[in-house]
Design a protein around this motif. Structure first.
Motif, PDB file in Angstrom:
ATOM      1  N   PHE A   9       0.847  -1.182   0.000  1.00  0.00           N
ATOM      2  CA  PHE A   9       0.000   0.000   0.000  1.00  0.00           C
ATOM      3  C   PHE A   9       0.887   1.239   0.000  1.00  0.00           C
ATOM      4  CE2 PHE A   9      -2.789  -3.180   1.908  1.00  0.00           C
ATOM      5  CZ  PHE A   9      -3.952  -2.989   1.185  1.00  0.00           C
ATOM      6  N   SER A  10       0.527   2.190  -0.839  1.00  0.00           N
ATOM      7  CA  SER A  10       1.177   3.490  -0.842  1.00  0.00           C
ATOM      8  C   SER A  10       0.608   4.345   0.287  1.00  0.00           C
ATOM      9  CB  SER A  10       0.917   4.188  -2.180  1.00  0.00           C
ATOM     10  OG  SER A  10       1.336   5.534  -2.160  1.00  0.00           O
ATOM     11  N   GLN A  11       1.329   5.396   0.662  1.00  0.00           N
ATOM     12  CA  GLN A  11       0.750   6.328   1.632  1.00  0.00           C
ATOM     13  C   GLN A  11      -0.255   7.250   0.956  1.00  0.00           C
ATOM     14  OE1 GLN A  11       4.869   7.991   2.376  1.00  0.00           O
ATOM     15  NE2 GLN A  11       3.653   9.813   2.888  1.00  0.00           N
ATOM     16  N   TRP A  12      -0.265   7.269  -0.402  1.00  0.00           N
ATOM     17  CA  TRP A  12      -1.309   7.961  -1.161  1.00  0.00           C
ATOM     18  C   TRP A  12      -2.324   6.916  -1.596  1.00  0.00           C
ATOM     19  CZ3 TRP A  12       1.832  11.597   0.177  1.00  0.00           C
ATOM     20  CH2 TRP A  12       3.176  11.587  -0.183  1.00  0.00           C
ATOM     21  N   GLU A  13      -3.584   7.275  -1.677  1.00  0.00           N
ATOM     22  CA  GLU A  13      -4.585   6.307  -2.132  1.00  0.00           C
ATOM     23  C   GLU A  13      -4.387   5.980  -3.608  1.00  0.00           C
ATOM     24  OE1 GLU A  13      -6.599   4.587  -0.101  1.00  0.00           O
ATOM     25  OE2 GLU A  13      -5.486   5.670   1.455  1.00  0.00           O
ATOM     26  N   THR A  14      -3.955   6.943  -4.396  1.00  0.00           N
ATOM     27  CA  THR A  14      -3.549   6.682  -5.772  1.00  0.00           C
ATOM     28  C   THR A  14      -2.028   6.599  -5.769  1.00  0.00           C
ATOM     29  OG1 THR A  14      -5.454   7.868  -6.685  1.00  0.00           O
ATOM     30  CG2 THR A  14      -3.557   7.555  -8.148  1.00  0.00           C
ATOM     31  N   ALA A  15      -1.505   5.430  -6.010  1.00  0.00           N
ATOM     32  CA  ALA A  15      -0.084   5.177  -5.754  1.00  0.00           C
ATOM     33  C   ALA A  15       0.870   5.970  -6.630  1.00  0.00           C
ATOM     34  CB  ALA A  15       0.206   3.683  -5.905  1.00  0.00           C
ATOM     35  N   ASP A  16       0.395   6.488  -7.779  1.00  0.00           N
ATOM     36  CA  ASP A  16       1.307   7.219  -8.658  1.00  0.00           C
ATOM     37  C   ASP A  16       1.305   8.726  -8.398  1.00  0.00           C
ATOM     38  OD1 ASP A  16      -1.124   7.947  -9.728  1.00  0.00           O
ATOM     39  OD2 ASP A  16      -0.735   7.154 -11.733  1.00  0.00           O
ATOM     40  N   MET A  17       0.917   9.133  -7.195  1.00  0.00           N
ATOM     41  CA  MET A  17       0.890  10.549  -6.853  1.00  0.00           C
ATOM     42  C   MET A  17       2.239  11.078  -6.361  1.00  0.00           C
ATOM     43  SD  MET A  17      -2.135  11.810  -7.474  1.00  0.00           S
ATOM     44  CE  MET A  17      -2.021  13.364  -6.610  1.00  0.00           C
ATOM     45  N   THR A  18       3.241  10.227  -6.228  1.00  0.00           N
ATOM     46  CA  THR A  18       4.500  10.671  -5.620  1.00  0.00           C
ATOM     47  C   THR A  18       5.153  11.818  -6.375  1.00  0.00           C
ATOM     48  OG1 THR A  18       4.930   8.524  -4.605  1.00  0.00           O
ATOM     49  CG2 THR A  18       6.818   9.953  -4.958  1.00  0.00           C
ATOM     50  N   LEU A  19       5.309  11.707  -7.672  1.00  0.00           N
ATOM     51  CA  LEU A  19       5.975  12.769  -8.424  1.00  0.00           C
ATOM     52  C   LEU A  19       5.204  14.087  -8.371  1.00  0.00           C
ATOM     53  CD1 LEU A  19       7.458  10.831 -11.473  1.00  0.00           C
ATOM     54  CD2 LEU A  19       8.599  11.557  -9.367  1.00  0.00           C
ATOM     55  N   PRO A  20       3.872  14.083  -8.499  1.00  0.00           N
ATOM     56  CA  PRO A  20       3.140  15.338  -8.309  1.00  0.00           C
ATOM     57  C   PRO A  20       3.337  15.940  -6.915  1.00  0.00           C
ATOM     58  CG  PRO A  20       1.754  13.774  -9.475  1.00  0.00           C
ATOM     59  CD  PRO A  20       2.990  13.028  -9.051  1.00  0.00           C
ATOM     60  N   VAL A  21       3.383  15.094  -5.888  1.00  0.00           N
ATOM     61  CA  VAL A  21       3.597  15.604  -4.533  1.00  0.00           C
ATOM     62  C   VAL A  21       4.991  16.214  -4.416  1.00  0.00           C
ATOM     63  CG1 VAL A  21       3.849  14.943  -2.099  1.00  0.00           C
ATOM     64  CG2 VAL A  21       1.917  14.091  -3.421  1.00  0.00           C
ATOM     65  N   LEU A  22       5.979  15.574  -5.008  1.00  0.00           N
ATOM     66  CA  LEU A  22       7.333  16.123  -4.963  1.00  0.00           C
ATOM     67  C   LEU A  22       7.406  17.476  -5.676  1.00  0.00           C
ATOM     68  CD1 LEU A  22       9.484  12.929  -5.624  1.00  0.00           C
ATOM     69  CD2 LEU A  22       9.202  14.149  -3.466  1.00  0.00           C
ATOM     70  N   ALA A  23       6.624  17.627  -6.713  1.00  0.00           N
ATOM     71  CA  ALA A  23       6.654  18.863  -7.494  1.00  0.00           C
ATOM     72  C   ALA A  23       5.827  19.980  -6.867  1.00  0.00           C
ATOM     73  CB  ALA A  23       6.161  18.593  -8.915  1.00  0.00           C
ATOM     74  N   GLU A  24       4.686  19.615  -6.275  1.00  0.00           N
ATOM     75  CA  GLU A  24       3.721  20.629  -5.831  1.00  0.00           C
ATOM     76  C   GLU A  24       3.454  20.639  -4.335  1.00  0.00           C
ATOM     77  OE1 GLU A  24       0.064  20.300  -8.160  1.00  0.00           O
ATOM     78  OE2 GLU A  24       1.168  19.034  -9.568  1.00  0.00           O
ATOM     79  N   TRP A  49      -2.848  14.992   5.913  1.00  0.00           N
ATOM     80  CA  TRP A  49      -2.301  13.828   6.615  1.00  0.00           C
ATOM     81  C   TRP A  49      -1.425  12.941   5.751  1.00  0.00           C
ATOM     82  CZ3 TRP A  49      -1.853  12.106  11.468  1.00  0.00           C
ATOM     83  CH2 TRP A  49      -2.574  12.779  12.469  1.00  0.00           C
ATOM     84  N   ALA A  50      -1.776  12.798   4.475  1.00  0.00           N
ATOM     85  CA  ALA A  50      -1.137  11.762   3.657  1.00  0.00           C
ATOM     86  C   ALA A  50       0.371  11.932   3.554  1.00  0.00           C
ATOM     87  CB  ALA A  50      -1.758  11.727   2.263  1.00  0.00           C
ATOM     88  N   VAL A  51       0.869  13.170   3.616  1.00  0.00           N
ATOM     89  CA  VAL A  51       2.312  13.394   3.527  1.00  0.00           C
ATOM     90  C   VAL A  51       3.044  12.977   4.803  1.00  0.00           C
ATOM     91  CG1 VAL A  51       2.154  15.216   1.800  1.00  0.00           C
ATOM     92  CG2 VAL A  51       2.001  15.810   4.228  1.00  0.00           C
TER      93      VAL A  51
END
Length: 204
Positions: A9-24, A49-51
């Motif tokens: 399980f990712s800490q994001w519900e949509t697992a491919d959100m990592t790069l957007p989070v790193l950017a924004e 919370w997700a971060v």
């Protein structure tokens, strides 16, 4: 020692959100279409919370390995009641995961055998896993790019599920692609560059 078939399980519900989070930053998570699965009441609460819930994602994976599925933020809220997170309502900041209250929480709520460990040599992780099936390890979040040299160690948590004298295998809650998320395998010497020599050993 290794444990097979540990759900990821990712800490994001949509697992491919990592790069957007790193950017924004966490604002990117306001676009996560699956946010309600987290157990959050609002998307804003989810993004806040997700971060901070890499540790809860690790716990979710441990519990899933024995057949239990819990919403990530439900775990975080319960852990907060034990002091595992400290929420500052004035600036909306969240501090944690704090290891000692977390250990009490998982023991009392789930009957897990957990122990805070410091001064752990990377080479000692295989022996540690021979006694407890999981090790939640503090690493630099840049471990998703193992060819890089991190500026520091620690600050992020991954779930170690297997190790030998040469290699280690883990699930990374904030991996940015399939290769850096589930069952990541790397040499112990590479892991050592990111590992802060502390974590939480967990068993059933």
């Amino acid at each position: 020692m290794q444990r097979d078939s540990v759900p990821y399980f990712s800490q994001w519900e949509t697992a491919d959100m990592t790069l957007p989070v790193l950017a924004e930053g966490s604002a990117a998570l306001l676009r996560d279409p699956l946010w309600q699965r987290s157990g959050a009441e609002t998307v804003e609460d989810y993004a806040r919370w997700a971060v901070n819930v890499c540790g809860m994602a690790c716990l979710k994976m441990v519990l899933a390995a024995r057949g239990e599925i819990h919403p990530t933020l439900a775990l975080a809220r319960a852990c907060t009641a034990y002091g595992g997170y400290v929420v500052n309502e004035l600036d909306a900041s969240i501090k944690g995961l704090i290891y000692a209250p977390f250990v009490t929480y998982v023991r009392e709520h789930f009957g897990l055998a957990a122990e805070t460990m410091t001064g752990v040599r990377t080479s000692a992780i295989p022996a540690l896993l021979a006694e407890r099936p999981f090790f939640i390890a503090s690493v630099n979040s840049g471990i998703r790019w193992p060819d890089r040299v991190p500026p520091s160690k620690g600050g992020h948590l991954v779930l170690v599920t297997a190790a030998s004298p040469e290699t280690i295998r883990f699930h990374n809650p904030s991996g940015h692609d399939a290769a850096s998320q589930a069952d990541v395998t790397m040499p112990l010497s590479v892991f050592d560059r990111f590992f802060a020599n502390r974590g939480i050993a967990v068993g059933f």
